[in-house]
Design a protein around this motif. Structure first.
Motif, mmCIF file in Angstrom:
data_model
loop_
_atom_site.group_PDB
_atom_site.id
_atom_site.type_symbol
_atom_site.label_atom_id
_atom_site.label_comp_id
_atom_site.label_asym_id
_atom_site.label_seq_id
_atom_site.Cartn_x
_atom_site.Cartn_y
_atom_site.Cartn_z
ATOM 1 N N ILE A 237 0.863 -1.189 0.000
ATOM 2 C CA ILE A 237 0.000 0.000 0.000
ATOM 3 C C ILE A 237 0.899 1.238 0.000
ATOM 4 C CG2 ILE A 237 -1.770 1.325 1.210
ATOM 5 C CD1 ILE A 237 -2.678 -1.245 2.569
ATOM 6 N N LEU A 238 0.653 2.134 -0.937
ATOM 7 C CA LEU A 238 1.340 3.426 -0.980
ATOM 8 C C LEU A 238 0.277 4.508 -0.932
ATOM 9 C CD1 LEU A 238 4.032 5.007 -1.346
ATOM 10 C CD2 LEU A 238 3.536 5.011 -3.800
ATOM 11 N N SER A 239 0.364 5.401 0.042
ATOM 12 C CA SER A 239 -0.658 6.448 0.175
ATOM 13 C C SER A 239 0.002 7.798 0.400
ATOM 14 C CB SER A 239 -1.611 6.128 1.326
ATOM 15 O OG SER A 239 -0.898 5.925 2.541
ATOM 16 N N ARG A 240 -0.521 8.800 -0.308
ATOM 17 C CA ARG A 240 -0.044 10.176 -0.123
ATOM 18 C C ARG A 240 -0.829 10.780 1.026
ATOM 19 N NH1 ARG A 240 0.048 12.883 -5.563
ATOM 20 N NH2 ARG A 240 -2.190 13.097 -5.230
ATOM 21 N N GLN A 241 -0.120 11.419 1.952
ATOM 22 C CA GLN A 241 -0.733 11.847 3.208
ATOM 23 C C GLN A 241 -1.291 13.267 3.172
ATOM 24 O OE1 GLN A 241 -0.616 9.344 6.107
ATOM 25 N NE2 GLN A 241 -0.573 8.461 4.061
ATOM 26 N N ASN A 242 -0.899 14.078 2.202
ATOM 27 C CA ASN A 242 -1.382 15.452 2.113
ATOM 28 C C ASN A 242 -2.449 15.589 1.040
ATOM 29 O OD1 ASN A 242 0.169 16.433 4.156
ATOM 30 N ND2 ASN A 242 1.535 17.659 2.875
ATOM 31 N N GLY A 243 -3.198 16.698 1.096
ATOM 32 C CA GLY A 243 -4.165 17.003 0.057
ATOM 33 C C GLY A 243 -5.363 16.066 0.092
ATOM 34 N N ALA A 244 -5.978 15.906 -1.088
ATOM 35 C CA ALA A 244 -7.191 15.083 -1.183
ATOM 36 C C ALA A 244 -6.908 13.606 -0.963
ATOM 37 C CB ALA A 244 -7.855 15.292 -2.544
ATOM 38 N N GLY A 245 -5.652 13.231 -1.108
ATOM 39 C CA GLY A 245 -5.279 11.847 -0.844
ATOM 40 C C GLY A 245 -5.253 10.982 -2.084
ATOM 41 N N LEU A 246 -4.312 10.086 -2.115
ATOM 42 C CA LEU A 246 -4.181 9.090 -3.177
ATOM 43 C C LEU A 246 -3.700 7.807 -2.526
ATOM 44 C CD1 LEU A 246 -3.797 8.077 -6.154
ATOM 45 C CD2 LEU A 246 -1.474 8.990 -6.004
ATOM 46 N N GLU A 247 -4.357 6.699 -2.836
ATOM 47 C CA GLU A 247 -3.930 5.411 -2.298
ATOM 48 C C GLU A 247 -3.809 4.413 -3.434
ATOM 49 O OE1 GLU A 247 -4.953 3.585 1.715
ATOM 50 O OE2 GLU A 247 -6.314 2.495 0.384
ATOM 51 N N VAL A 248 -2.691 3.692 -3.435
ATOM 52 C CA VAL A 248 -2.445 2.673 -4.438
ATOM 53 C C VAL A 248 -2.208 1.355 -3.717
ATOM 54 C CG1 VAL A 248 -1.145 2.040 -6.495
ATOM 55 C CG2 VAL A 248 -1.309 4.447 -5.833
ATOM 56 N N VAL A 249 -2.908 0.316 -4.150
ATOM 57 C CA VAL A 249 -2.836 -0.998 -3.495
ATOM 58 C C VAL A 249 -2.354 -2.024 -4.507
ATOM 59 C CG1 VAL A 249 -4.176 -2.841 -2.413
ATOM 60 C CG2 VAL A 249 -4.668 -0.446 -1.856
ATOM 61 N N ARG A 250 -1.392 -2.835 -4.104
ATOM 62 C CA ARG A 250 -0.932 -3.921 -4.971
ATOM 63 C C ARG A 250 -1.138 -5.258 -4.280
ATOM 64 N NH1 ARG A 250 3.836 -6.940 -6.056
ATOM 65 N NH2 ARG A 250 5.034 -5.797 -4.488
ATOM 66 N N VAL A 251 -1.784 -6.172 -4.985
ATOM 67 C CA VAL A 251 -1.915 -7.561 -4.549
ATOM 68 C C VAL A 251 -1.293 -8.415 -5.647
ATOM 69 C CG1 VAL A 251 -3.481 -9.410 -3.887
ATOM 70 C CG2 VAL A 251 -4.031 -7.038 -3.278
ATOM 71 N N ASP A 252 -0.085 -8.898 -5.397
ATOM 72 C CA ASP A 252 0.688 -9.643 -6.399
ATOM 73 C C ASP A 252 0.823 -8.800 -7.674
ATOM 74 O OD1 ASP A 252 1.150 -11.848 -4.741
ATOM 75 O OD2 ASP A 252 -0.795 -12.719 -5.227
ATOM 76 N N ASN A 253 0.237 -9.264 -8.780
ATOM 77 C CA ASN A 253 0.418 -8.563 -10.056
ATOM 78 C C ASN A 253 -0.783 -7.700 -10.442
ATOM 79 O OD1 ASN A 253 2.947 -9.686 -10.416
ATOM 80 N ND2 ASN A 253 2.151 -11.442 -11.542
ATOM 81 N N LYS A 254 -1.569 -7.293 -9.456
ATOM 82 C CA LYS A 254 -2.694 -6.397 -9.721
ATOM 83 C C LYS A 254 -2.568 -5.145 -8.861
ATOM 84 C CE LYS A 254 -7.066 -7.341 -8.551
ATOM 85 N NZ LYS A 254 -8.440 -7.921 -8.654
ATOM 86 N N VAL A 255 -2.533 -3.982 -9.515
ATOM 87 C CA VAL A 255 -2.402 -2.701 -8.814
ATOM 88 C C VAL A 255 -3.695 -1.918 -9.002
ATOM 89 C CG1 VAL A 255 -1.172 -0.510 -8.708
ATOM 90 C CG2 VAL A 255 0.099 -2.641 -9.063
ATOM 91 N N THR A 256 -4.258 -1.433 -7.890
ATOM 92 C CA THR A 256 -5.513 -0.681 -7.921
ATOM 93 C C THR A 256 -5.268 0.732 -7.419
ATOM 94 O OG1 THR A 256 -6.755 -2.717 -7.486
ATOM 95 C CG2 THR A 256 -7.904 -0.626 -7.160
ATOM 96 N N TYR A 257 -5.792 1.709 -8.165
ATOM 97 C CA TYR A 257 -5.614 3.121 -7.834
ATOM 98 C C TYR A 257 -6.920 3.698 -7.291
ATOM 99 C CZ TYR A 257 -1.185 2.971 -10.344
ATOM 100 O OH TYR A 257 0.082 2.664 -10.745
ATOM 101 N N PHE A 258 -6.834 4.360 -6.145
ATOM 102 C CA PHE A 258 -7.960 5.062 -5.537
ATOM 103 C C PHE A 258 -7.625 6.549 -5.527
ATOM 104 C CE2 PHE A 258 -7.903 0.787 -3.813
ATOM 105 C CZ PHE A 258 -9.233 0.400 -3.859
ATOM 106 N N GLU A 259 -8.307 7.316 -6.378
ATOM 107 C CA GLU A 259 -8.046 8.735 -6.517
ATOM 108 C C GLU A 259 -9.321 9.517 -6.248
ATOM 109 O OE1 GLU A 259 -5.484 9.758 -10.010
ATOM 110 O OE2 GLU A 259 -5.886 7.681 -10.583
#
Length: 317
Positions: A69-91
């Motif tokens: 899990i990679l998440s930006r902590q400032n602003g509106a926020g962005l979170e990226v989740v990886r499960v093996d070879n699938k990456v999901t973007y939450f914007e």
């Protein structure tokens, strides 16, 4: 006997240099393995001039799955989740979407999670000194560009865990343009709770892969990019509207394994505008007005490199 001593001295120096290269490569390989295998919870900041972006980075193994899990902590926020070879973007204000890939596209170059040796044609591996980063002993490894068309990339690696503690884009003159530094890291036996919870969540299906080969060939027939820095290859191309001005543009993405840059070609916008560049940290935006069309080059490359690429774009006769 002086010549013998001199010869022996040269031979010993060559052995030391070769040993340093091997040790530097091994440290980078160990770092790549540690990033993929260890359970950790880290916080880091990306510093560009007076600006700073904080992130949280979680990684772990749950059963047979690699989770991140990679998440930006400032602003509106962005979170990226990886499960093996699938990456999901939450914007913000965008439906979540997934793509098939084994690495998150973020502030840390993807090659650092993979085969480091692939960089050896474009960069020299140089062992530096030892420092303390985030209150941990760290070893500096410098990736030194073999030409002046790219920046150098320096990494400080935790001696104990082999994890990345700090990284920086550095000019050929030694100026630090942009850096990433961990402010906290916790290496644990068990993965963090947010990672464990991922196993019970549902994510969107990966976007259907497009038939890019035919599309890429068509776009290449439209434009000729006459010059590229050594080692860069085309990764993908398409045609889409730009968020900035809603204009349709032909898009090309190039990489040398460590650095990526994008080329956008579009019809000239209204009004006479001189060609020029803007920079933020290591990122350069160079816009070239050829008269018949505009070319924009965006990436972590020197201004003169971006300028040369943009000015080399022509229409095939």
């Amino acid at each position: 006997m002086k010549w013998l001593a001199l010869l022996l001295g040269v031979g010993l120096s060559a052995q030391v240099v070769a040993s340093d290269i091997i040790n530097a490569k091994q440290l980078l390989t160990d770092m790549s393995s540690a990033i993929q295998e260890r359970n950790f919870d880290a916080s880091f900041v990306v510093v560009k001039g007076k600006g700073m972006e904080p992130y949280r980075w979680l990684h772990g193994k749950v059963d047979d799955s690699e989770l991140e899990i990679l998440s930006r902590q400032n602003g509106a926020g962005l979170e990226v989740v990886r499960v093996d070879n699938k990456v999901t973007y939450f914007e913000p204000q965008t439906q979540p979407y997934s793509i098939e890939t084994d690495a998150i596209a973020g502030p840390i170059p993807e090659i650092l999670f993979g085969e480091i040796g692939n960089l050896s044609n474009s960069y020299d591996f140089v062992l530096g000194g030892k420092e303390r980063i985030a209150d941990r002993a760290a070893q500096l490894v410098r990736l030194v560009s073999k030409d002046e068309h790219k920046y150098n990339y320096w990494l400080w690696i935790d001696i104990q865990s082999a994890l990345l503690l700090k990284a920086a884009y550095v000019t050929q003159q030694g100026e630090v343009l942009e850096q990433l530094q961990l402010t906290h890291i916790s290496v644990t036996e068990q993965p963090a709770q947010p990672l464990i919870e991922l196993s019970s969540k549902d994510f969107p299906m990966p976007l259907a892969s497009l038939a890019e080969t035919e599309n890429t060939q068509k776009l290449q027939n439209n434009w000729r990019i006459g010059w590229l820095p050594e080692g860069f290859k085309l990764l993908k191309s398409d045609r889409h509207k730009l968020d900035l001005n809603n204009e349709l543009a032909d898009y090309f993405l190039f990489s040398d394994g460590l650095v990526e840059f994008s080329v956008f070609v579009q019809r000239p916008l209204s009004g006479q505008r001189a060609s020029g560049a803007l920079s933020s940290g290591a990122t350069t935006v160079y816009v070239h007005n050829s008269g018949a069309f505009d070319v924009s080059v965006v990436g972590k490359i020197p201004t003169m490199t971006a300028k040369a690429i943009a000015e080399s774009v022509t229409r095939p006769l």
